[in-house]
Each structure stands twice: as C-alpha cells, then as structure tokens.
Design an enzyme around this catalytic site. Structure first.
Site, PDB file in Angstrom:
ATOM      1  CG  HIS A 271       9.182   6.101  13.393  1.00 61.12           C
ATOM      2  ND1 HIS A 271       9.612   4.860  13.786  1.00 61.12           N
ATOM      3  CD2 HIS A 271       8.122   5.865  12.579  1.00 61.12           C
ATOM      4  CE1 HIS A 271       8.847   3.922  13.257  1.00 61.12           C
ATOM      5  NE2 HIS A 271       7.934   4.510  12.510  1.00 61.12           N
TER       6      HIS A 271
ATOM      7  CG  ASP B 166      10.059   8.824   9.441  1.00 60.28           C
ATOM      8  OD1 ASP B 166      10.374   9.793  10.160  1.00 60.28           O
ATOM      9  OD2 ASP B 166       8.926   8.295   9.471  1.00 60.28           O
TER      10      ASP B 166
ATOM     11  N   GLY C 252       0.804  -1.211   0.000  1.00 62.17           N
ATOM     12  CA  GLY C 252       0.000   0.000   0.000  1.00 62.17           C
ATOM     13  C   GLY C 252       0.839   1.262   0.000  1.00 62.17           C
ATOM     14  CB  ILE C 253       3.632   2.432   2.158  1.00 61.86           C
ATOM     15  CG1 ILE C 253       2.791   2.439   3.439  1.00 61.86           C
ATOM     16  CG2 ILE C 253       4.614   3.605   2.170  1.00 61.86           C
ATOM     17  CD1 ILE C 253       3.577   2.141   4.698  1.00 61.86           C
TER      18      ILE C 253
ATOM     19  NE  ARG D 160       8.505  -1.158  12.573  1.00 59.42           N
ATOM     20  CZ  ARG D 160       7.476  -0.384  12.295  1.00 59.42           C
ATOM     21  NH1 ARG D 160       7.631   0.626  11.448  1.00 59.42           N
ATOM     22  NH2 ARG D 160       6.295  -0.600  12.839  1.00 59.42           N
TER      23      ARG D 160
ATOM     24  CD  GLU E 221      12.650   4.010  15.096  1.00 60.09           C
ATOM     25  OE1 GLU E 221      11.485   4.266  15.455  1.00 60.09           O
ATOM     26  OE2 GLU E 221      13.039   4.100  13.915  1.00 60.09           O
TER      27      GLU E 221
END
Length: 335
Positions: free
Chosen positions: A293, A269, A163-164, A245, A274
């Site tokens: 993020h 991002d 989808g992304i 990720r 993180e």
C-alpha cells in the site's frame, strides 16, 4: 476575530511535511495536537479539555479505528473533519451525518503518485518482472521464467475514470495501449478525447480487456465488485491490477483465477485483510507483484495531502466551509 475567540482545531495524527503551513495557520487560529495516550483517554478528553473543538484533522493515529464509536465520542461542538486520505471508507460517514459533521478528503493530491504505482504494476504484470527479479536474486537467472507480453496494442480496461484513472490512462496511452473504461456516469466527449478513452458497459469491459485496472472507491455497491461470476466473464490470461481498496475484489476468487489460468498475473497495492493478513495464494504465486500500500507513499504526495487538509482546516476554522468535501457532502456547500 482574535485567536482566542476563533473556533478551535484538533490534530488527531501528525503533520510531518507541511509544517511551515501549519505554523502559519496556528498563528491565526488555535490548533493543538492530541495529547491523549489511549483511545479511552481521548474519549474522556473530548468531553473535557477538547470540548470546544469544532474542527478535527484525522490522520494515522493510535486512537482509531474511526468508526461510529469514535465519531459519537468526538467533542460535542465538532462540525468538520478533514480526513487525510482520498479514500474515506475508514471513517464512518453515516455516523458523521447523524451528528451533522461534514467531511473533506484529499482527492486530487493522490492522483499522480497512485497512478505511477498502478503503471508499475501493470507493466510488471505484462513483462513478468517479479518472477524475473526473484529468479535473479535466487541465482537462477532466467531459468524457469515465463515469457512476458508487450503492452503495446493490448486493451486496458479501467474501472473508474476519476482522477487516478485518468492519470493511468494518460500514462499507459504512452505505451500504445488501447484504453477503455467504465464509470457509473459516462465522461464527456471532451474528457474521453483528452484521455483517448472509450466508454463501454461493465460486462463489455470484463469480456474484452487484456488488463483490468481497478480504481473505484470502496462502498456497499463496490464490495466484491469483482467476484467469481465476473472472473468467469473475463478473457483467459487477463491481468488484474488494484490500487483502490482490497475489498473491491474477492481475493479467494482472484487466487482461484490465478491457479486455474484465467488470470495470468496480478499487481496489487491493496488487500482485503491488510496490513496483517495477505492471502497465502497471492504470496506464493510467481506471477503476483505485491506492494505494501505505497500508492501515496512519497514525500511530495504526503506534503500535497497535508496541504489539502490544512487548506480545508483553514476554510473550516475561518469561513465555516470546506474546500474539498466528500461527494456525499457536496450539496451542503453549493452556493
């Protein structure tokens, strides 16, 4: 079915935007917020005051991490988890499977917002926006700023046309980029035509892309999917963008690529360590655009994600099913 006889739901985290929908749902099924102050207190409460809970909403909460210990200590009657994220690597799915707990996530709700951030990072990589902005703030105007590149006519390689990835392909085609992609499973000809995307194998994507956009979920198969051998295959001056990720890319190898010129720019991002550990080589490099993020960090998208969670909450509490089960659990809901 009366509200008192309905399966109970528990919110571990918070609903901040879809509050109207939550109130409507709470009028027909019993849902309560976690009141436990610590992780250990939560574990104790799961065996006492939450012992009849069957459906758990999991968002950002101080009682995490959501590892095997957490899953094993959930109330004994727990059957479903609605997870407030598209990526669910933060939840131990094997532990859920061992207990027979089925899980939903929020896949389509995050597509547009994450794609917007990806496109910002792609364009920043080509046009060297971060270094230019930094110079201006330091009073140096364009002195020392490297010339950027136009995205038009360049090849964008998308790792993961979900989808992304599709949303990114749609947006970047508007900049006259040539779109190629690699998936474990090739998309249909209709989808490829719709998104102007050409399928290539993994090595071809690495060798021929001017910019590589990473949009795959984190799993054992994708951990360090891009490592030193993969960077060696890439074009000199490739741009790397990741909103998936952090652990999909070996950051040491990425920084080495930046420092030796194999990689001309990065847009990130997400990070391996993180939120507390960001590689110093990324922080110091003038051609790295770094965001904390924020792929889904908009009011509209947070609302959409909460709404999907509540729809799954409702389906689990009233119909004993899920609307958007994670791929590993699709087969449990096939009619």
């Amino acid at each position: 079915m009366s509200i008192n006889s309905s399966p109970r739901g528990l919110i571990v985290g918070a609903i901040n935007f879809a509050t109207k929908e939550l109130d409507e749902l709470r009028s027909i099924v019993p849902i309560e917020y976690i009141s436990s102050k610590t992780r250990n207190e939560f574990f104790e409460d799961c065996q006492t005051k939450y012992k009849d809970v069957e459906v758990v909403f999991i968002g950002i909460s101080s009682v995490g991490p959501f590892n095997k210990e957490f899953v094993d200590k959930l109330p004994p009657k727990t059957k479903f988890i609605t997870f407030h994220a598209a990526g669910y690597d933060g939840l131990d799915i094997e532990a859920c499977d061992a207990r027979g707990i089925r899980v939903s996530n929020t896949p389509s709700a995050v597509d547009a917002a994450t794609a917007d951030i990806a496109c910002i990072l792609i364009l920043s990589g080509f046009r060297n926006a971060y270094q230019a902005e930094h110079n201006l703030r330091e009073g140096r105007w364009r002195n020392g700023v490297s010339l950027g590149h136009d995205p038009e006519g360049k090849i964008l390689g998308i790792l993961g046309l979900g989808g992304i990835g599709k949303a990114v392909a749609k947006r970047m085609h508007g900049f006259d980029m040539k779109i190629q992609y690699h998936n474990r499973t090739r998309q249909s000809p209709e989808v490829e035509k719709q998104y102007n995307a050409t399928y290539v194998d993994f090595e071809t994507l690495l060798k021929t892309s001017d910019c590589i956009y990473v949009s795959v979920p984190l799993s054992k198969a994708t951990f360090h999917l891009l490592d030193s051998p993969q960077f060696a295959m890439m074009k000199d001056g490739v741009i790397i963008v990741n909103t998936a990720r952090g652990k999909v890319i070996n950051e040491n190898a990425l920084v080495n690529g930046l420092e030796n010129g194999k990689v001309s720019a990065v847009g990130l991002d997400v990070y391996e360590g993180e939120p507390h550990v960001i590689h110093p080589g990324l922080l110091s490099h003038p051609h790295s655009t770094l965001l904390p993020h924020i792929g889904t960090y908009s009011k509209e998208t947070m609302y959409k994600m909460e709404l999907v969670c509540l729809q799954n909450f409702n389906a689990a509490l009233t119909k004993n099913t899920l609307i958007t089960p994670i791929p590993e659990h699709y087969h449990h809901f096939k009619k």
